[in-house]
Write a protein that holds these residues in place. Sequence first.
Motif, PDB file in Angstrom:
ATOM      1  N   GLU A  37     -40.128  -7.254 100.695  1.00 51.64           N
ATOM      2  CA  GLU A  37     -39.619  -8.619 100.711  1.00 51.64           C
ATOM      3  C   GLU A  37     -40.226  -9.431  99.585  1.00 51.64           C
ATOM      4  O   GLU A  37     -41.137  -8.962  98.898  1.00 51.64           O
ATOM      5  CB  GLU A  37     -39.972  -9.290 102.040  1.00 51.64           C
ATOM      6  CG  GLU A  37     -41.480  -9.467 102.214  1.00 51.64           C
ATOM      7  CD  GLU A  37     -41.888 -10.119 103.526  1.00 51.64           C
ATOM      8  OE1 GLU A  37     -41.279 -11.138 103.884  1.00 51.64           O
ATOM      9  OE2 GLU A  37     -42.816  -9.603 104.168  1.00 51.64           O
ATOM     10  N   ALA A  59     -31.414 -10.834 103.031  1.00 51.33           N
ATOM     11  CA  ALA A  59     -30.767 -12.091 102.640  1.00 51.33           C
ATOM     12  C   ALA A  59     -31.730 -12.951 101.828  1.00 51.33           C
ATOM     13  O   ALA A  59     -32.947 -12.883 102.006  1.00 51.33           O
ATOM     14  CB  ALA A  59     -30.307 -12.856 103.874  1.00 51.33           C
ATOM     15  N   THR A  60     -31.176 -13.764 100.938  1.00 48.75           N
ATOM     16  CA  THR A  60     -31.964 -14.771 100.236  1.00 48.75           C
ATOM     17  C   THR A  60     -31.884 -16.035 101.090  1.00 48.75           C
ATOM     18  O   THR A  60     -30.786 -16.516 101.371  1.00 48.75           O
ATOM     19  CB  THR A  60     -31.375 -15.057  98.835  1.00 48.75           C
ATOM     20  OG1 THR A  60     -31.234 -13.816  98.140  1.00 48.75           O
ATOM     21  CG2 THR A  60     -32.264 -15.998  98.046  1.00 48.75           C
ATOM     22  N   THR A  61     -33.033 -16.543 101.517  1.00 46.40           N
ATOM     23  CA  THR A  61     -33.012 -17.712 102.402  1.00 46.40           C
ATOM     24  C   THR A  61     -33.700 -18.903 101.743  1.00 46.40           C
ATOM     25  O   THR A  61     -34.629 -18.741 100.947  1.00 46.40           O
ATOM     26  CB  THR A  61     -33.701 -17.414 103.744  1.00 46.40           C
ATOM     27  OG1 THR A  61     -35.048 -17.034 103.475  1.00 46.40           O
ATOM     28  CG2 THR A  61     -32.998 -16.307 104.500  1.00 46.40           C
ATOM     29  N   ASN A  97     -32.184 -24.529 105.575  1.00 50.28           N
ATOM     30  CA  ASN A  97     -31.574 -23.698 106.631  1.00 50.28           C
ATOM     31  C   ASN A  97     -30.359 -22.942 106.114  1.00 50.28           C
ATOM     32  O   ASN A  97     -29.307 -22.921 106.743  1.00 50.28           O
ATOM     33  CB  ASN A  97     -31.158 -24.559 107.836  1.00 50.28           C
ATOM     34  CG  ASN A  97     -32.363 -25.005 108.619  1.00 50.28           C
ATOM     35  OD1 ASN A  97     -33.316 -24.242 108.802  1.00 50.28           O
ATOM     36  ND2 ASN A  97     -32.344 -26.243 109.068  1.00 50.28           N
ATOM     37  N   SER A 129     -28.821 -19.340 104.306  1.00 50.64           N
ATOM     38  CA  SER A 129     -28.991 -17.918 104.012  1.00 50.64           C
ATOM     39  C   SER A 129     -27.830 -17.430 103.161  1.00 50.64           C
ATOM     40  O   SER A 129     -26.687 -17.747 103.452  1.00 50.64           O
ATOM     41  CB  SER A 129     -28.993 -17.081 105.300  1.00 50.64           C
ATOM     42  OG  SER A 129     -30.030 -17.502 106.150  1.00 50.64           O
ATOM     43  N   PHE A 174     -26.197 -13.850 101.846  1.00 50.02           N
ATOM     44  CA  PHE A 174     -26.269 -12.409 102.082  1.00 50.02           C
ATOM     45  C   PHE A 174     -25.863 -11.639 100.834  1.00 50.02           C
ATOM     46  O   PHE A 174     -24.915 -12.018 100.142  1.00 50.02           O
ATOM     47  CB  PHE A 174     -25.377 -12.034 103.265  1.00 50.02           C
ATOM     48  CG  PHE A 174     -25.857 -12.665 104.547  1.00 50.02           C
ATOM     49  CD1 PHE A 174     -26.891 -12.087 105.273  1.00 50.02           C
ATOM     50  CD2 PHE A 174     -25.317 -13.862 104.994  1.00 50.02           C
ATOM     51  CE1 PHE A 174     -27.366 -12.689 106.431  1.00 50.02           C
ATOM     52  CE2 PHE A 174     -25.788 -14.474 106.151  1.00 50.02           C
ATOM     53  CZ  PHE A 174     -26.809 -13.882 106.874  1.00 50.02           C
ATOM     54  N   HIS A 201     -37.585 -20.614  98.405  1.00 53.14           N
ATOM     55  CA  HIS A 201     -36.665 -19.552  98.826  1.00 53.14           C
ATOM     56  C   HIS A 201     -37.410 -18.237  98.976  1.00 53.14           C
ATOM     57  O   HIS A 201     -38.522 -18.079  98.481  1.00 53.14           O
ATOM     58  CB  HIS A 201     -35.512 -19.409  97.823  1.00 53.14           C
ATOM     59  CG  HIS A 201     -35.989 -19.048  96.448  1.00 53.14           C
ATOM     60  ND1 HIS A 201     -36.541 -19.965  95.583  1.00 53.14           N
ATOM     61  CD2 HIS A 201     -36.032 -17.854  95.795  1.00 53.14           C
ATOM     62  CE1 HIS A 201     -36.894 -19.367  94.471  1.00 53.14           C
ATOM     63  NE2 HIS A 201     -36.607 -18.081  94.561  1.00 53.14           N
ATOM     64  N   THR A 216     -35.691 -11.986 102.176  1.00 49.37           N
ATOM     65  CA  THR A 216     -36.188 -11.521 103.479  1.00 49.37           C
ATOM     66  C   THR A 216     -36.244  -9.992 103.509  1.00 49.37           C
ATOM     67  O   THR A 216     -35.554  -9.316 102.741  1.00 49.37           O
ATOM     68  CB  THR A 216     -35.319 -12.058 104.625  1.00 49.37           C
ATOM     69  OG1 THR A 216     -33.975 -11.653 104.391  1.00 49.37           O
ATOM     70  CG2 THR A 216     -35.386 -13.575 104.697  1.00 49.37           C
TER      71      THR A 216
END
Length: 213
Positions: free
Chosen positions: A120, A155-157, A162, A164, A166, A190, A193
Amino acid sequence: MIGNTTEKEQTIFDHVGNTIKTEDREVRIVAKYEQPLVVVLGNVLSDEECDELIEQSRERMQRSKIGEDRSVNQIRTSSGVFCEESETVAKIEKRISQIMNIPIEHGDGLQVLQYTPGQEYKPHYDYFADTSRASGNNRISTLVMYLNNVEEGGATTFPMLNLSVFPNKGTAVYFEYFYSNQELNESTLHAGTPVVKGEKWVATMWMRRQTFR
Ligand SMILES: O=C(O)CCC(=O)C(=O)O
Ligand SMILES: [Fe+2]
């Protein structure tokens, strides 16, 4: 909206509507978060370009090193490598420059990252702290391109938004942090994950305020 200002700040990204007509490809604007600006883009890279970037990088991969001291760090457990110049890389960089609306000479170069299950990139900013030497010509915007479809996870969060994004092969997420309101810049925190199943490959371009190479 994040921040106290009611007036919208100027952005680097200047594309309107649902498409960006670059020299060789029509990139799709899929979704936008307005402030800080986060844009999800489709049709950025062809399948062949994604495959070529992965193959070129796979052999040169080594455990990634981050930060100014280039030390191995637990913040990023993926492996990374900067792309060598090639016809494909030059073509992609030209397209990226048009999408990001910044001359390619301001770019750090195209970096490919590989994540295997469990790997990650913990929450971070792409710009450097004021106290660091690198902040003299700091980063101002990022384009993360997804080179493959990840089976599960990865996913990039954006935890403060809030949001995400994908990974989908050939698509990308763009964001910028050149606001005068520092609160807006900080809200671009950011993360990548952890990958659960399969591999994740991305190519990242970071742009600097001034010429970098
Ligand atoms: O792998 C991701 O989703 C994020 C990558 C990233 O944050 C970066 O390359 O700066
Ligand atoms: Fe990042």
